[in-house]
Design an enzyme around this catalytic site. Structure first.
Site, PDB file in Angstrom:
ATOM      1  CD  GLU A  46      16.510   3.171 102.436  1.00  0.00           C
ATOM      2  OE1 GLU A  46      17.148   2.539 101.566  1.00  0.00           O
ATOM      3  OE2 GLU A  46      16.456   4.412 102.488  1.00  0.00           O
ATOM      4  CB  CYS A  55      10.817   7.408 109.280  1.00  0.00           C
ATOM      5  SG  CYS A  55      10.287   7.987 107.669  1.00  0.00           S
ATOM      6  CD  GLU A  57      12.294  11.144 111.598  1.00  0.00           C
ATOM      7  OE1 GLU A  57      12.467  10.026 111.072  1.00  0.00           O
ATOM      8  OE2 GLU A  57      12.331  12.211 110.962  1.00  0.00           O
ATOM      9  CB  CYS A  89       8.544  12.396 106.434  1.00  0.00           C
ATOM     10  SG  CYS A  89       7.790  11.024 107.327  1.00  0.00           S
ATOM     11  CB  CYS A  92       8.035  11.337 111.312  1.00  0.00           C
ATOM     12  SG  CYS A  92       8.695   9.771 110.686  1.00  0.00           S
TER      13      CYS A  92
HETATM   14  N1  THU Z   1      13.619   9.133 106.320  1.00  0.00           N
HETATM   15  C1  THU Z   1      13.585   9.083 107.681  1.00  0.00           C
HETATM   16  O1  THU Z   1      14.153   8.170 108.300  1.00  0.00           O
HETATM   17  N2  THU Z   1      12.910  10.050 108.340  1.00  0.00           N
HETATM   18  C2  THU Z   1      12.235  11.085 107.739  1.00  0.00           C
HETATM   19  O2  THU Z   1      11.557  11.856 108.406  1.00  0.00           O
HETATM   20  C3  THU Z   1      12.355  11.282 106.288  1.00  0.00           C
HETATM   21  C4  THU Z   1      12.969  10.160 105.532  1.00  0.00           C
HETATM   22  C5  THU Z   1      14.346   8.072 105.589  1.00  0.00           C
HETATM   23  C6  THU Z   1      13.459   7.155 104.806  1.00  0.00           C
HETATM   24  C7  THU Z   1      14.400   6.649 103.730  1.00  0.00           C
HETATM   25  O3  THU Z   1      15.086   5.514 104.223  1.00  0.00           O
HETATM   26  C8  THU Z   1      15.409   7.774 103.548  1.00  0.00           C
HETATM   27  O4  THU Z   1      15.235   8.650 104.650  1.00  0.00           O
HETATM   28  C9  THU Z   1      15.215   8.560 102.261  1.00  0.00           C
HETATM   29  O5  THU Z   1      13.902   8.968 102.120  1.00  0.00           O
END
Ligand code: THU
Length: 131
Positions: A46, A55, A57, A89, A92
């Site tokens: 983040e 993300c 993935e 998401c 991804c």
């Molecule tokens: N996040 C992922 O790493 N992968 C996803 O497919 C959905 C969301 C992370 C992004 C963020 O750091 C946290 O999950 C909350 O949204």
């Protein structure tokens, strides 16, 4: 249950321990199996400018490309200690579509009783591609 999926799931779990998520406090780990049988992992990273977050993935896919892998994803395991069946998401899913070996690519998630296994075709039908 194929043993390789268990192994992939354990690697996703381990990868989630490295997540940098001080804002959401929602760690995610991903681990990806390629046709080469190599496995790459990633976690979410983040940023204080929230929209810059990466993300788990996509970090795993970027690690694979950086190592010379490119296409040929057979399966991906995704794990968050905060949520069962932590789905990829939309962004991804489009990335998975780019590097998938085919649309039978397996999505391995933590279910209520053991692993939940879906396919990319089920969660991302009619994805965008050049002809
Ligand atoms: N996040 C992922 O790493 N992968 C996803 O497919 C959905 C969301 C992370 C992004 C963020 O750091 C946290 O999950 C909350 O949204």
């Amino acid at each position: 249950m194929e043993n390789i999926y268990e192994e992939l799931f354990e690697k996703a779990k381990k990868a989630s321990e490295n997540a940098y998520c001080p804002y959401s406090k929602f760690p995610v780990g991903a681990s990806i199996l390629y046709e080469s049988n190599n496995i790459y992992t990633g976690c979410n990273v983040e940023n204080v400018s929230f929209g810059l977050t990466l993300c788990a993935e996509r970090n795993a896919m970027a690690a694979a490309v950086s190592a010379g892998e490119k296409t040929g994803i057979k399966a991906i395991a995704i794990y968050s200690p905060k949520q069962k069946e932590c789905m990829p998401c939309g962004a991804c899913r489009q990335w998975l579509n780019e590097f998938a070996s085919n649309e039978e690519l397996k999505i391995i998630l933590e279910g209520e009783n053991g692993l939940t296994i879906l396919t990319l075709k089920e969660i991302f039908p009619h994805g965008f591609k050049f002809n």
